[in-house]
Design a protein around this motif. Structure first.
Motif, PDB file in Angstrom:
ATOM      1  N   ASP A  56      49.264  24.342  60.178  1.00 56.55           N
ATOM      2  CA  ASP A  56      49.232  22.964  60.645  1.00 56.55           C
ATOM      3  C   ASP A  56      50.611  22.340  60.770  1.00 56.55           C
ATOM      4  N   GLY A  57      51.639  23.093  60.468  1.00 53.74           N
ATOM      5  CA  GLY A  57      53.003  22.603  60.633  1.00 53.74           C
ATOM      6  C   GLY A  57      53.435  21.587  59.587  1.00 53.74           C
ATOM      7  N   SER A  58      52.629  21.341  58.574  1.00 50.30           N
ATOM      8  CA  SER A  58      52.991  20.339  57.572  1.00 50.30           C
ATOM      9  C   SER A  58      53.603  21.005  56.347  1.00 50.30           C
ATOM     10  N   ASP A  59      54.213  20.168  55.538  1.00 50.18           N
ATOM     11  CA  ASP A  59      54.786  20.635  54.280  1.00 50.18           C
ATOM     12  C   ASP A  59      53.926  20.184  53.114  1.00 50.18           C
ATOM     13  N   ASP A  60      52.639  19.945  53.345  1.00 49.19           N
ATOM     14  CA  ASP A  60      51.749  19.427  52.325  1.00 49.19           C
ATOM     15  C   ASP A  60      51.089  20.514  51.490  1.00 49.19           C
ATOM     16  N   LYS A  61      51.451  21.773  51.690  1.00 48.05           N
ATOM     17  CA  LYS A  61      50.790  22.876  51.004  1.00 48.05           C
ATOM     18  C   LYS A  61      50.884  22.750  49.488  1.00 48.05           C
ATOM     19  N   VAL A  62      52.039  22.375  48.976  1.00 44.64           N
ATOM     20  CA  VAL A  62      52.203  22.256  47.527  1.00 44.64           C
ATOM     21  C   VAL A  62      51.246  21.195  46.983  1.00 44.64           C
ATOM     22  N   ALA A  63      51.182  20.055  47.633  1.00 45.89           N
ATOM     23  CA  ALA A  63      50.299  18.982  47.172  1.00 45.89           C
ATOM     24  C   ALA A  63      48.843  19.414  47.243  1.00 45.89           C
ATOM     25  N   LEU A  64      48.459  20.137  48.295  1.00 47.08           N
ATOM     26  CA  LEU A  64      47.083  20.606  48.421  1.00 47.08           C
ATOM     27  C   LEU A  64      46.737  21.588  47.313  1.00 47.08           C
ATOM     28  N   ASP A  65      47.629  22.511  47.016  1.00 45.02           N
ATOM     29  CA  ASP A  65      47.379  23.493  45.958  1.00 45.02           C
ATOM     30  C   ASP A  65      47.254  22.816  44.606  1.00 45.02           C
ATOM     31  N   VAL A  66      48.122  21.855  44.325  1.00 42.04           N
ATOM     32  CA  VAL A  66      48.089  21.156  43.041  1.00 42.04           C
ATOM     33  C   VAL A  66      46.780  20.395  42.907  1.00 42.04           C
ATOM     34  N   THR A  67      46.390  19.666  43.943  1.00 39.25           N
ATOM     35  CA  THR A  67      45.157  18.897  43.902  1.00 39.25           C
ATOM     36  C   THR A  67      43.943  19.806  43.730  1.00 39.25           C
ATOM     37  N   ALA A  68      43.907  20.907  44.464  1.00 46.96           N
ATOM     38  CA  ALA A  68      42.780  21.835  44.360  1.00 46.96           C
ATOM     39  C   ALA A  68      42.716  22.474  42.984  1.00 46.96           C
ATOM     40  N   THR A  69      43.851  22.813  42.428  1.00 41.42           N
ATOM     41  CA  THR A  69      43.894  23.414  41.097  1.00 41.42           C
ATOM     42  C   THR A  69      43.430  22.406  40.049  1.00 41.42           C
ATOM     43  N   GLU A  70      43.921  21.176  40.144  1.00 45.28           N
ATOM     44  CA  GLU A  70      43.497  20.141  39.196  1.00 45.28           C
ATOM     45  C   GLU A  70      41.989  19.914  39.278  1.00 45.28           C
ATOM     46  N   LYS A  71      41.460  19.878  40.481  1.00 41.90           N
ATOM     47  CA  LYS A  71      40.026  19.655  40.671  1.00 41.90           C
ATOM     48  C   LYS A  71      39.214  20.802  40.062  1.00 41.90           C
ATOM     49  N   LEU A  72      39.670  22.034  40.281  1.00 38.67           N
ATOM     50  CA  LEU A  72      38.959  23.192  39.751  1.00 38.67           C
ATOM     51  C   LEU A  72      38.933  23.169  38.226  1.00 38.67           C
ATOM     52  N   ILE A  73      40.067  22.876  37.620  1.00 42.56           N
ATOM     53  CA  ILE A  73      40.132  22.813  36.153  1.00 42.56           C
ATOM     54  C   ILE A  73      39.225  21.698  35.644  1.00 42.56           C
ATOM     55  N   ASP A  74      39.257  20.540  36.302  1.00 45.49           N
ATOM     56  CA  ASP A  74      38.422  19.415  35.896  1.00 45.49           C
ATOM     57  C   ASP A  74      36.934  19.765  35.955  1.00 45.49           C
ATOM     58  N   GLU A  75      36.531  20.501  36.979  1.00 45.12           N
ATOM     59  CA  GLU A  75      35.122  20.873  37.137  1.00 45.12           C
ATOM     60  C   GLU A  75      34.673  21.934  36.140  1.00 45.12           C
ATOM     61  N   GLU A  76      35.575  22.819  35.743  1.00 39.07           N
ATOM     62  CA  GLU A  76      35.207  23.960  34.906  1.00 39.07           C
ATOM     63  C   GLU A  76      35.304  23.710  33.401  1.00 39.07           C
ATOM     64  N   TRP A  77      36.075  22.697  32.987  1.00 39.65           N
ATOM     65  CA  TRP A  77      36.294  22.473  31.557  1.00 39.65           C
ATOM     66  C   TRP A  77      35.959  21.048  31.146  1.00 39.65           C
ATOM     67  N   LYS A  78      35.303  20.929  29.987  1.00 36.46           N
ATOM     68  CA  LYS A  78      35.192  19.645  29.305  1.00 36.46           C
ATOM     69  C   LYS A  78      36.481  19.491  28.501  1.00 36.46           C
ATOM     70  N   LEU A  79      36.792  18.280  28.089  1.00 34.93           N
ATOM     71  CA  LEU A  79      38.056  18.016  27.396  1.00 34.93           C
ATOM     72  C   LEU A  79      38.220  18.868  26.140  1.00 34.93           C
ATOM     73  N   ASP A  80      37.184  18.942  25.302  1.00 34.03           N
ATOM     74  CA  ASP A  80      37.312  19.719  24.061  1.00 34.03           C
ATOM     75  C   ASP A  80      37.465  21.213  24.358  1.00 34.03           C
ATOM     76  N   GLU A  81      36.765  21.707  25.375  1.00 33.50           N
ATOM     77  CA  GLU A  81      36.902  23.120  25.769  1.00 33.50           C
ATOM     78  C   GLU A  81      38.305  23.389  26.298  1.00 33.50           C
ATOM     79  N   LEU A  82      38.835  22.457  27.065  1.00 33.00           N
ATOM     80  CA  LEU A  82      40.171  22.611  27.633  1.00 33.00           C
ATOM     81  C   LEU A  82      41.215  22.731  26.525  1.00 33.00           C
ATOM     82  N   LYS A  83      41.104  21.881  25.524  1.00 33.21           N
ATOM     83  CA  LYS A  83      42.053  21.923  24.404  1.00 33.21           C
ATOM     84  C   LYS A  83      41.964  23.252  23.653  1.00 33.21           C
ATOM     85  N   GLU A  84      40.747  23.742  23.441  1.00 33.45           N
ATOM     86  CA  GLU A  84      40.561  25.032  22.758  1.00 33.45           C
ATOM     87  C   GLU A  84      41.142  26.175  23.583  1.00 33.45           C
ATOM     88  N   ASP A  85      40.845  26.160  24.883  1.00 33.57           N
ATOM     89  CA  ASP A  85      41.311  27.245  25.742  1.00 33.57           C
ATOM     90  C   ASP A  85      42.815  27.208  25.970  1.00 33.57           C
TER      91      ASP A  85
END
Length: 125
Positions: A56-85
Motif C-alpha cells: 500500500d506504499g505506507s509506512d504504517d506497518k510497524v503501527a499495524l503490527d503493534v496494534t495487532a499484537t496488543e489485540k491478540l495478547i488482550d484477547e488471549e490473556w486475563k490480567l492474572d494469567e498475563l502476570k503469571e505467564d
C-alpha cells in the motif's frame, strides 16, 4: 528465537538483508533492530492481520503490527494469567502493577511480546 521482518534494505553485523526478509536472530539483535525501526516482529498467527511490505506504499506497518499484537495478547490473556505467564517466559523489566492495557503496551514496546506469542504457538502444536 524471535523472527523479524526487515522494513528496509539493511546491513547488520556484516550481513545484508533485503526489505521483506524474515530472519531469526538473537533477542539482543531483535531489540536493537526493533528500537531503530529497521524491522518488525514477525508473527505467524492467522489471527494477526499484517500488511505485506510494499502493498500500500505506507509506512504504517510497524503501527499495524503493534496494534495487532496488543489485540491478540488482550484477547488471549486475563490480567492474572498475563502476570503469571510473564514470569513463566522470562519477561523482565516491566512493572506488574500496571493496568492490563498499559501492561500489554509495555510488553510489546519492550520487544518481549514474542515470548508470550510463542506460548500460543506451542498450544497449537
Amino acid at each position: 528465537m524471535p523472527q523479524l521482518e526487515f522494513l528496509t534494505h539493511t546491513r547488520y553485523q556484516g550481513e545484508r538483508f533485503r526489505k521483506g526478509d524474515i530472519v531469526e536472530l538473537s533477542e539482543e539483535d531483535v531489540k536493537f533492530l526493533l528500537a531503530n525501526g529497521l524491522a518488525v516482529a514477525h508473527v505467524t498467527f492467522e489471527e494477526v492481520a499484517v500488511v505485506e511490505p510494499g502493498t500500500d506504499g505506507s509506512d504504517d506497518k510497524v503501527a499495524l503490527d503493534v496494534t495487532a499484537t496488543e489485540k491478540l495478547i488482550d484477547e488471549e490473556w486475563k490480567l492474572d494469567e498475563l502476570k503469571e505467564d510473564m514470569d513463566a517466559v522470562g519477561i523482565i523489566g516491566i512493572e506488574k502493577t500496571l493496568k492490563k492495557s498499559d501492561l500489554i503496551k509495555a510488553i510489546v514496546e519492550s520487544g518481549q511480546a514474542e515470548k508470550l506469542l510463542a506460548m500460543l504457538e506451542d498450544e497449537t502444536e
